[in-house]
Write a protein that holds these residues in place. Structure first.
Motif, short mmCIF file in Angstrom:
data_model
loop_
_atom_site.label_atom_id
_atom_site.label_comp_id
_atom_site.label_asym_id
_atom_site.label_seq_id
_atom_site.Cartn_x
_atom_site.Cartn_y
_atom_site.Cartn_z
N SER A 194 0.82 -1.20 0.00
CA SER A 194 0.00 0.00 0.00
C SER A 194 0.86 1.26 0.00
O SER A 194 0.47 2.29 -0.55
N SER A 221 -6.40 1.65 -1.96
CA SER A 221 -7.63 0.91 -1.64
C SER A 221 -8.61 1.08 -2.78
O SER A 221 -9.10 2.20 -3.02
N THR A 223 -11.57 -0.13 -2.89
CA THR A 223 -12.89 0.13 -2.31
C THR A 223 -13.06 1.61 -2.02
O THR A 223 -14.11 2.21 -2.34
N SER A 253 -6.24 -3.52 -8.32
CA SER A 253 -6.48 -4.44 -7.20
C SER A 253 -6.30 -5.89 -7.63
O SER A 253 -5.71 -6.69 -6.89
N ASP A 349 -12.76 -6.62 2.94
CA ASP A 349 -11.36 -6.42 2.53
C ASP A 349 -10.89 -7.66 1.79
O ASP A 349 -11.08 -8.78 2.28
N ASP A 351 -7.62 -8.25 0.74
CA ASP A 351 -6.25 -8.65 1.03
C ASP A 351 -6.16 -9.67 2.15
O ASP A 351 -5.42 -10.65 2.06
#
Length: 423
Positions: A194, A221, A223, A253, A349, A351
């Motif tokens: 990240s 992110s 999202t 992603s 999430d 990940d």
């Protein structure tokens, strides 16, 4: 070492010096001859001098003098170069030791090329040039760095390199337990990925159109990028271009997930990679079509530092919880329990469940079951983002984004099923 091999190694040493010299000469290209301490020729000779010094030092090794000539040449070069650099800086009224260090390192790499690993020496030369060439970008990054970010990074490094060796590595808890050291390491890895996006935002900003802004946001992110674009669309923004940005975040992603799997569970990548690739291609194609007229700016959004200590601790706790839930599901309900946990956690999430399944691949789960769990988490996260787009965005944004997301899921599922049937 044969004469041919020695010649090849000396050639690499000279090439390293020339590479560094090209960057140094280019930076001072406006200076007239005699007005710079060193340029292309000088740095080329420095690299060659390092290689020759190492070769001569090796020859003197039989007399028990190994290391003396090489050390003397290195210290002599450093002293002479430093003196000339000092005179140049006094004349120009500036302070910098970069050029001195840039001369010492090629000498050392040239020596390494002759008496050590050629690959490490060559890679070191390329990395050195990248660091020298990135001066402006690195300066901008440091100028934009806040004390809170610096403090978080320092504390995190201390906990990684000082505390981590003291953290128990043996599994703790029921259902086989989880390793605290492994959980913490995975949290650091995820934060580091990240952080790449965070650095990109710091260096580039987001004012480069919706497509690029969405791709950068996807590193942080996907999202969050989807929710942000949906809200902008609801406020009257251009729905197709905003949807293109959200889809670009989803593509990044998918790629990011593939990289995580390749790192943690490479055996599962042949099962998961094609499906991720198919979904990413569909989303990327649609994003490019939607953004083909996007030449405007994108409103910047504040980026949260992923290396904040509290965020890493939260991530470690989340990974631990999902790991326990996954092991419990596997113990009570078999693979179906693992799939259920992946689906539920993937809604929030992607990940954490992917990392958990990757860690269990071959260690409590078959590679095939782990691959299915990863894909289920990705599918659940994609559906969740589609729901956010429908609920928070304008009608047109929701229809475009949800429709393309559905097509991407269908392409991924079809690819996975086709490969399973062929296998």
């Amino acid at each position: 070492m044969t004469d041919l091999e020695l010649a090849q190694r000396l050639g690499i040493a000279i090439a390293i010096g020339a590479l560094v010299g090209a960057e140094r000469h280019w930076r001072d290209r406006d200076e007239s001859d005699g007005q710079r301490t060193a340029g292309l020729r000088t740095f080329t000779l420095i690299g060659g001098l390092g290689g020759l010094s190492a070769a001569l030092d090796q020859a003197l090794g039989a007399q028990g003098l190994r290391g003396l000539l090489l050390a003397a040449m290195f210290l002599g070069l450093s002293a002479v170069f430093g003196l000339f650099q000092y005179r140049e800086q006094v004349a120009e009224g500036r302070f910098s030791v970069t050029s001195v260090a840039a001369a010492m390192v090629p000498f050392a790499l040239g020596a390494l090329a002759v008496i050590g690993d050629l690959r490490i020496a060559g890679a070191g030369g390329v990395i050195l040039v990248c660091i020298l060439a990135a001066r402006e970008g690195l300066h901008r990054f440091v100028e934009a760095l806040t004390f809170a970010e610096l403090r978080a990074a320092i504390v995190l490094l201390a906990m990684t390199f000082v505390i981590l060796p003291l953290v128990p590595n043996d599994p703790i808890g029921p259902f086989g337990g989880v390793s605290p050291a492994r959980i913490w390491t995975l949290a650091i890895l995820l934060a580091a990925i990240s952080f790449v996006g965070y650095v990109a935002v710091k260096l580039l900003g987001e004012r480069h159109g919706e497509l690029v802004a969405g791709a950068v946001g996807g590193l942080l992110s996907s999202t969050a990028a989807t929710i942000t674009n949906a809200r902008h669309a609801a406020e009257g923004g251009d729905a197709p271009r905003l949807a293109a940005g959200a889809l670009a975040a989803g593509v990044v992603s998918y790629v990011r997930t593939g990289l995580i799997i390749a790192t943690l569970a490479p055996a599962a990548l042949p099962l998961v990679g094609p499906a991720l690739g198919a979904g990413a291609l569909v989303a990327a194609g649609a994003a490019l079509i939607l953004a083909r007229r996007d030449t405007g700016d994108h409103a910047e959004a504040a980026a949260t530092n992923p290396f904040d200590l509290w965020r890493v601790i939260q991530l470690a706790v989340l990974l631990s919880a999902i790991a326990f839930a996954t092991r419990a599901g596997a113990a009570w309900f078999g693979d179906a329990g693992v799939f259920a946990v992946s689906a539920l956690s993937g809604l929030a999430d992607v990940d954490a469940p992917v990392i958990t399944a990757a860690g269990l691949a071959g260690h409590g789960l078959t590679v095939e079951a782990a691959a299915r769990a990863m894909l289920i988490a990705v599918a659940a996260n994609t559906l969740a983002k589609a729901a956010y787009g429908l609920a928070l965005g304008s009608g047109r944004f929701g229809a475009i984004f949800a429709g393309v997301s559905g097509l991407a899921l269908a392409a991924g599922a079809a690819t996975f099923i086709a490969l399973a049937m062929l296998g």
